[in-house]
Design a protein around this motif. Structure first.
Motif, PDB file in Angstrom:
ATOM      1  N   GLU A   1       1.920  -8.433 -12.369  1.00  0.00           N
ATOM      2  CA  GLU A   1       1.971  -7.730 -11.105  1.00  0.00           C
ATOM      3  C   GLU A   1       2.999  -7.345 -10.610  1.00  0.00           C
ATOM      4  O   GLU A   1       3.417  -6.217  -9.898  1.00  0.00           O
ATOM      5  CB  GLU A   1       1.601  -9.179 -10.083  1.00  0.00           C
ATOM      6  CG  GLU A   1       1.736  -8.500  -8.498  1.00  0.00           C
ATOM      7  CD  GLU A   1       1.341  -9.817  -7.569  1.00  0.00           C
ATOM      8  OE1 GLU A   1       1.727  -9.557  -6.308  1.00  0.00           O
ATOM      9  OE2 GLU A   1       0.882 -10.833  -8.275  1.00  0.00           O
TER      10      GLU A   1
ATOM     11  N   TYR B   1       8.401 -10.501  -2.778  1.00  0.00           N
ATOM     12  CA  TYR B   1       9.202  -9.542  -1.957  1.00  0.00           C
ATOM     13  C   TYR B   1      10.696  -9.014  -2.900  1.00  0.00           C
ATOM     14  O   TYR B   1      11.061  -9.693  -3.768  1.00  0.00           O
ATOM     15  CB  TYR B   1       9.890 -10.428  -0.805  1.00  0.00           C
ATOM     16  CG  TYR B   1       9.054 -10.901  -0.013  1.00  0.00           C
ATOM     17  CD1 TYR B   1       9.017 -10.050   1.483  1.00  0.00           C
ATOM     18  CD2 TYR B   1       8.276 -11.978   0.014  1.00  0.00           C
ATOM     19  CE1 TYR B   1       8.252 -10.276   2.445  1.00  0.00           C
ATOM     20  CE2 TYR B   1       7.241 -12.314   1.301  1.00  0.00           C
ATOM     21  CZ  TYR B   1       7.320 -11.417   2.369  1.00  0.00           C
ATOM     22  OH  TYR B   1       6.531 -11.878   3.244  1.00  0.00           O
TER      23      TYR B   1
ATOM     24  N   GLN C   1       3.156 -13.957  -2.230  1.00  0.00           N
ATOM     25  CA  GLN C   1       3.585 -12.523  -2.011  1.00  0.00           C
ATOM     26  C   GLN C   1       5.163 -12.373  -2.800  1.00  0.00           C
ATOM     27  O   GLN C   1       6.119 -13.161  -2.594  1.00  0.00           O
ATOM     28  CB  GLN C   1       3.565 -12.078  -0.681  1.00  0.00           C
ATOM     29  CG  GLN C   1       4.031 -10.397  -0.586  1.00  0.00           C
ATOM     30  CD  GLN C   1       3.800  -9.987   0.685  1.00  0.00           C
ATOM     31  OE1 GLN C   1       3.761 -10.516   1.769  1.00  0.00           O
ATOM     32  NE2 GLN C   1       3.734  -8.572   1.058  1.00  0.00           N
TER      33      GLN C   1
ATOM     34  N   ASP D   1       3.127  -3.623 -11.853  1.00  0.00           N
ATOM     35  CA  ASP D   1       2.365  -2.782 -10.875  1.00  0.00           C
ATOM     36  C   ASP D   1       3.506  -2.335  -9.715  1.00  0.00           C
ATOM     37  O   ASP D   1       3.243  -1.095  -9.330  1.00  0.00           O
ATOM     38  CB  ASP D   1       1.322  -3.558 -10.402  1.00  0.00           C
ATOM     39  CG  ASP D   1       0.149  -3.864 -11.483  1.00  0.00           C
ATOM     40  OD1 ASP D   1       0.257  -3.244 -12.617  1.00  0.00           O
ATOM     41  OD2 ASP D   1      -0.486  -4.777 -11.306  1.00  0.00           O
ATOM     42  N   ILE D   2       4.157  -3.273  -9.259  1.00  0.00           N
ATOM     43  CA  ILE D   2       5.090  -2.884  -8.073  1.00  0.00           C
ATOM     44  C   ILE D   2       6.278  -2.008  -8.490  1.00  0.00           C
ATOM     45  O   ILE D   2       6.650  -1.189  -8.005  1.00  0.00           O
ATOM     46  CB  ILE D   2       5.407  -4.414  -7.404  1.00  0.00           C
ATOM     47  CG1 ILE D   2       4.122  -5.172  -6.667  1.00  0.00           C
ATOM     48  CG2 ILE D   2       6.564  -3.957  -6.110  1.00  0.00           C
ATOM     49  CD1 ILE D   2       4.785  -6.633  -6.587  1.00  0.00           C
TER      50      ILE D   2
ATOM     51  N   LYS E   1       5.898   1.613 -10.293  1.00  0.00           N
ATOM     52  CA  LYS E   1       5.355   2.624  -9.386  1.00  0.00           C
ATOM     53  C   LYS E   1       6.675   2.940  -8.474  1.00  0.00           C
ATOM     54  O   LYS E   1       7.132   4.002  -8.143  1.00  0.00           O
ATOM     55  CB  LYS E   1       4.508   1.933  -8.472  1.00  0.00           C
ATOM     56  CG  LYS E   1       3.883   3.122  -7.391  1.00  0.00           C
ATOM     57  CD  LYS E   1       2.647   2.170  -6.620  1.00  0.00           C
ATOM     58  CE  LYS E   1       2.020   2.998  -5.442  1.00  0.00           C
ATOM     59  NZ  LYS E   1       3.075   3.032  -4.227  1.00  0.00           N
ATOM     60  N   PHE E   2       7.395   1.854  -8.029  1.00  0.00           N
ATOM     61  CA  PHE E   2       8.682   2.123  -7.239  1.00  0.00           C
ATOM     62  C   PHE E   2       9.549   2.937  -7.906  1.00  0.00           C
ATOM     63  O   PHE E   2      10.129   4.020  -7.378  1.00  0.00           O
ATOM     64  CB  PHE E   2       9.313   0.840  -6.934  1.00  0.00           C
ATOM     65  CG  PHE E   2      10.544   0.980  -5.949  1.00  0.00           C
ATOM     66  CD1 PHE E   2      10.499   1.219  -4.600  1.00  0.00           C
ATOM     67  CD2 PHE E   2      11.765   0.787  -6.587  1.00  0.00           C
ATOM     68  CE1 PHE E   2      11.715   1.602  -3.984  1.00  0.00           C
ATOM     69  CE2 PHE E   2      12.956   0.995  -5.980  1.00  0.00           C
ATOM     70  CZ  PHE E   2      12.988   1.310  -4.648  1.00  0.00           C
TER      71      PHE E   2
ATOM     72  N   VAL F   1       6.742  -1.264  -0.642  1.00  0.00           N
ATOM     73  CA  VAL F   1       7.050  -2.582  -1.184  1.00  0.00           C
ATOM     74  C   VAL F   1       7.635  -3.660  -0.292  1.00  0.00           C
ATOM     75  O   VAL F   1       8.489  -3.273   0.593  1.00  0.00           O
ATOM     76  CB  VAL F   1       8.282  -2.220  -2.387  1.00  0.00           C
ATOM     77  CG1 VAL F   1       8.605  -3.227  -2.888  1.00  0.00           C
ATOM     78  CG2 VAL F   1       7.935  -1.287  -3.460  1.00  0.00           C
TER      79      VAL F   1
END
Length: 402
Positions: free
Chosen positions: A251, A283, A281, A254-255, A258-259, A130
């Motif tokens: 999005e 962060y 992007q 998705d990040i 999963k984390f 990540v």
């Protein structure tokens, strides 16, 4: 529903929102604070019981013993819900013994703390792939050279332990514009005995801040989630949400999902992201492992996080749900938003017209509720009292200068 809900911290609107979210379903809510002063959340008509405990920091052992003693007298184990980071830290430190008496979503001791600790979180996020802002640690070789070449000014001095830092300095970070300011900030935190890291500032106005808010069940799987976009925060640029809207950004799921699933998280948590204005992007900035500031917004869009937590822990989980559309609803903490607006306009980051046009959205209020007005009236009394004391001090000082 024999299980009571014990809410830690009702001198802030997070605790108030938790009480309301559970009270509307007829759940017995117990407000716990070290004092009854300024605990406006406990004034809610949905608060069933109010207790005064030992101070959680000044006498942590007595506080933990108090919680255990209360739970031991109940017919069923209560659900324990902390509404402040320091309460979370204490629960994490005493997780095994508290789980003998309370229903708590998290089962792995230390995970709460690792996600709250900025340095540990930075390493964990990098390990999971990540993106996080470029970071330099104070004890690294060629520290100032790396700041000049990798981080660059302005940059932020960020605490490893946020609750202690905020309690000491009444701010979340130090923003520094040159080496002299950085040295001054580092001297302050060294004198306070605190650890910090230095990070690059991701470019973008405050509306480039987003959140992924999720509940994970006891199998560490995301069952309920939403994404939100900050519009204004206080203090401006590096503060807490005061005007935030629900915004569907797949999005971030998705990040974030999963984390959280990879670290085996259980219960509610929130990731704060910043979208780079130059690259697009996202962060990871930080993780909140307690109910979010804009819990009333999540409730209004159909995610009653305290009730979702309660139902799963008491053996009757709710159906999974995600908010996969834009509702146009915003969270509004009016008092601090007014302070923020003044600073945004003063610094030229927003115009009066931009602020005015933003206000015409359906709202989830931090404190006000037409059906439950007592907390707002109590809060107004607290604010008026502070204003009166400030004015009185000014007049008294003027009198001394005559």
């Amino acid at each position: 529903m024999n299980n009571k809900a014990v809410i830690l911290g009702t001198n802030y609107y997070i605790g108030l929102s938790v009480i309301r979210c559970l009270g509307v379903h007829g759940i017995h809510t117990v407000a716990v604070d070290y004092s009854q002063e300024n605990t406006y959340g406990a004034k809610s008509k949905y608060c069933s019981e109010q207790l005064v405990s030992p101070h959680y920091k000044k006498d942590t052992k007595a506080f933990v013993d108090f919680l255990k003693d209360y739970a031991s007298k109940q017919s069923s184990p209560p659900v324990l819900i902390p509404c402040h980071d320091t309460y979370v830290e204490i629960i994490d430190d005493h997780l095994e013994e508290l789980r003998e008496h309370y229903l708590i979503p998290q089962t792995e001791a230390g995970l709460y703390t690792n996600l709250m600790n900025k340095e540990a979180l930075h390493r964990l996020a990098m390990d999971k792939g990540v993106a996080v802002p470029e970071t330099i640690r104070v004890n690294e070789e060629n520290f100032f050279e790396k700041i000049e070449t990798i981080i660059k000014y302005p940059c932020i001095v960020k605490p490893v332990d946020s609750p202690t830092f905020v309690a000491k300095f009444r701010r979340k970070i130090f923003k520094v514009h040159n080496k002299a300011e950085l040295e001054e900030a580092l001297a302050k935190v060294k004198d306070a005995g605190l650890e910090v890291i230095v990070q690059r500032i991701i470019p973008g106005f405050d509306d480039h801040m987003y959140t992924f808010d999720a509940y994970l069940n006891q199998e560490a799987k995301v069952t309920h989630w939403s994404t939100c976009q900050k519009y204004r925060q206080y203090p401006i640029n590096f503060g807490a949400s005061v005007y935030t809207g629900q915004k569907y950004v797949p999005e971030l799921y998705d990040i974030g999902a999963k984390f959280f699933e990879e670290v085996k998280y259980k219960g509610f948590a929130e990731i704060e992201f910043k979208k780079d204005a130059e690259t697009g992007q996202f962060y990871l900035i930080e993780v909140n492992v307690r109910i979010t500031n804009f819990n009333s917004l999540l409730y209004k869009i159909g995610l009653n996080i305290p009730y979702i937590t309660y139902r799963e822990l008491t053996g009757a989980p709710l159906e999974p749900k995600a908010i996969e559309e834009d509702t146009n609803i915003v969270f509004w903490y009016g008092y601090e938003d007014l302070l923020a607006i003044k600073d945004y306009i003063k610094t030229g980051q927003l115009t009066f017209r931009e602020v005015f046009l933003s206000l015409f959205k359906p709202k989830a209020y931090a404190i006000w509720d037409w059906t439950d007005p007592a907390p707002a009236l109590s809060y107004a009394g607290i604010i008026l009292g502070k204003v009166f004391k400030k004015v009185f001090r000014i007049k008294k000082a003027d009198g001394l200068n005559l």
